[in-house]
Scaffold this motif. Structure first.
Motif, mmCIF file in Angstrom:
data_model
loop_
_atom_site.group_PDB
_atom_site.id
_atom_site.type_symbol
_atom_site.label_atom_id
_atom_site.label_comp_id
_atom_site.label_asym_id
_atom_site.label_seq_id
_atom_site.Cartn_x
_atom_site.Cartn_y
_atom_site.Cartn_z
ATOM 1 N N GLU A 1 0.834 -1.182 0.000
ATOM 2 C CA GLU A 1 0.000 0.000 0.000
ATOM 3 C C GLU A 1 0.877 1.244 0.000
ATOM 4 O O GLU A 1 1.872 1.302 0.722
ATOM 5 N N PRO A 2 0.540 2.235 -0.811
ATOM 6 C CA PRO A 2 1.351 3.447 -0.804
ATOM 7 C C PRO A 2 1.201 4.170 0.529
ATOM 8 O O PRO A 2 0.174 4.035 1.197
ATOM 9 N N PRO A 3 2.215 4.927 0.928
ATOM 10 C CA PRO A 3 2.101 5.657 2.189
ATOM 11 C C PRO A 3 0.984 6.694 2.072
ATOM 12 O O PRO A 3 0.640 7.134 0.977
ATOM 13 N N PRO A 4 0.423 7.093 3.217
ATOM 14 C CA PRO A 4 -0.640 8.090 3.168
ATOM 15 C C PRO A 4 -0.131 9.407 2.573
ATOM 16 O O PRO A 4 1.065 9.687 2.598
ATOM 17 N N SER A 5 -1.060 10.184 2.060
ATOM 18 C CA SER A 5 -0.667 11.458 1.471
ATOM 19 C C SER A 5 -1.581 12.557 1.961
ATOM 20 O O SER A 5 -2.630 12.307 2.554
ATOM 21 N N GLY A 6 -1.161 13.785 1.717
ATOM 22 C CA GLY A 6 -1.934 14.955 2.112
ATOM 23 C C GLY A 6 -1.273 16.204 1.558
ATOM 24 O O GLY A 6 -0.399 16.137 0.692
ATOM 25 N N ARG A 7 -1.696 17.350 2.082
ATOM 26 C CA ARG A 7 -1.154 18.650 1.658
ATOM 27 C C ARG A 7 -0.655 19.404 2.879
ATOM 28 O O ARG A 7 -1.248 19.297 3.958
ATOM 29 N N ILE A 8 0.388 20.191 2.683
ATOM 30 C CA ILE A 8 0.881 21.050 3.751
ATOM 31 C C ILE A 8 -0.202 22.111 4.004
ATOM 32 O O ILE A 8 -0.607 22.826 3.093
ATOM 33 N N SER A 9 -0.669 22.185 5.260
ATOM 34 C CA SER A 9 -1.721 23.146 5.595
ATOM 35 C C SER A 9 -1.225 24.264 6.505
ATOM 36 O O SER A 9 -1.807 25.345 6.530
ATOM 37 N N VAL A 10 -0.153 23.990 7.267
ATOM 38 C CA VAL A 10 0.398 24.982 8.190
ATOM 39 C C VAL A 10 1.915 24.888 8.129
ATOM 40 O O VAL A 10 2.478 23.791 8.146
ATOM 41 N N LEU A 11 2.583 26.054 8.083
ATOM 42 C CA LEU A 11 4.047 26.108 8.166
ATOM 43 C C LEU A 11 4.418 27.175 9.182
ATOM 44 O O LEU A 11 3.949 28.309 9.101
ATOM 45 N N VAL A 12 5.262 26.797 10.139
ATOM 46 C CA VAL A 12 5.757 27.743 11.144
ATOM 47 C C VAL A 12 7.285 27.643 11.121
ATOM 48 O O VAL A 12 7.889 26.952 11.945
ATOM 49 N N PRO A 13 7.944 28.309 10.127
ATOM 50 C CA PRO A 13 9.386 28.166 9.956
ATOM 51 C C PRO A 13 10.200 28.618 11.162
ATOM 52 O O PRO A 13 11.231 28.024 11.471
#
Length: 182
Positions: free
Chosen positions: A114-126
């Motif tokens: 099974e491929p690893p789960p995926s998603g989108r970057i929703s928050v970035l706090v550099p």
């Protein structure tokens, strides 16, 4: 076995003890596949070289419904194969693995990863070296900059698609590894 086992010796004298060991190993293969139609085994002792001892080579040809399986490995430098019985054991172990794989393929049981789960970057706090991923099912997964493969934290943007490996952290789900999709 539908046909009697065929055993050949090359560059060595035939041995009843070796033949007996081969017959026992071949009979054991029938526990894994009861429709083996034929088995041919060649035991070969290459000519002696002055810088090393004889390394035995064992070749096994199994005829089964749907194909032929061949185990033939050169074991250069594998000192254990100076013992003909070790070479026979290793060859029959390899034949058993091939036979099991063949059976699985015939039954349609092919391993599916099974491929690893995926998603989108929703928050970035550099400034605090972390971010969050929104998964396809709407969950938020925390990740630290050290989780990004190839050190690409600075290149991340909100909306980037990623694959990740999820684990349970102290404060809930987190991504141990994050890979940016191309």
């Amino acid at each position: 076995m539908q046909l009697p086992i065929q055993i050949s010796f090359r560059h060595m004298e035939p041995s009843l003890a070796v033949e007996d060991k081969i017959r026992k190993k071949a009979a054991k293969l029938e526990q894994f596949h009861d429709r083996i139609m034929g088995c041919r085994v060649v035991v070969e002792a290459p000519h002696q070289h002055h810088h090393q001892g004889k390394l035995y080579h064992v070749r096994i040809d199994l005829t089964v419904p749907g194909g032929e399986l061949v185990v033939s490995r050169e074991h250069h430098g594998k000192q254990a194969h100076q013992d003909v019985y070790v070479a026979i054991r290793d060859a029959f172990n390899a034949a058993q693995r091939q036979l099991e794989s063949h059976i699985q393929r015939q039954r349609g049981h092919v391993k599916y990863h099974e491929p690893p789960p995926s998603g989108r970057i929703s928050v970035l706090v550099p400034e605090q070296d972390y971010g969050k991923i929104e998964t396809i099912d709407g969950r938020e997964i925390y990740f630290h900059k050290n989780s990004i493969l190839n050190g690409g934290f600075k290149e991340l943007k909100i909306g980037n698609e990623v694959h990740f490996i999820e684990e349970e952290g102290d404060l809930g789900p987190q991504a141990s590894t994050v890979h940016i999709k191309n």
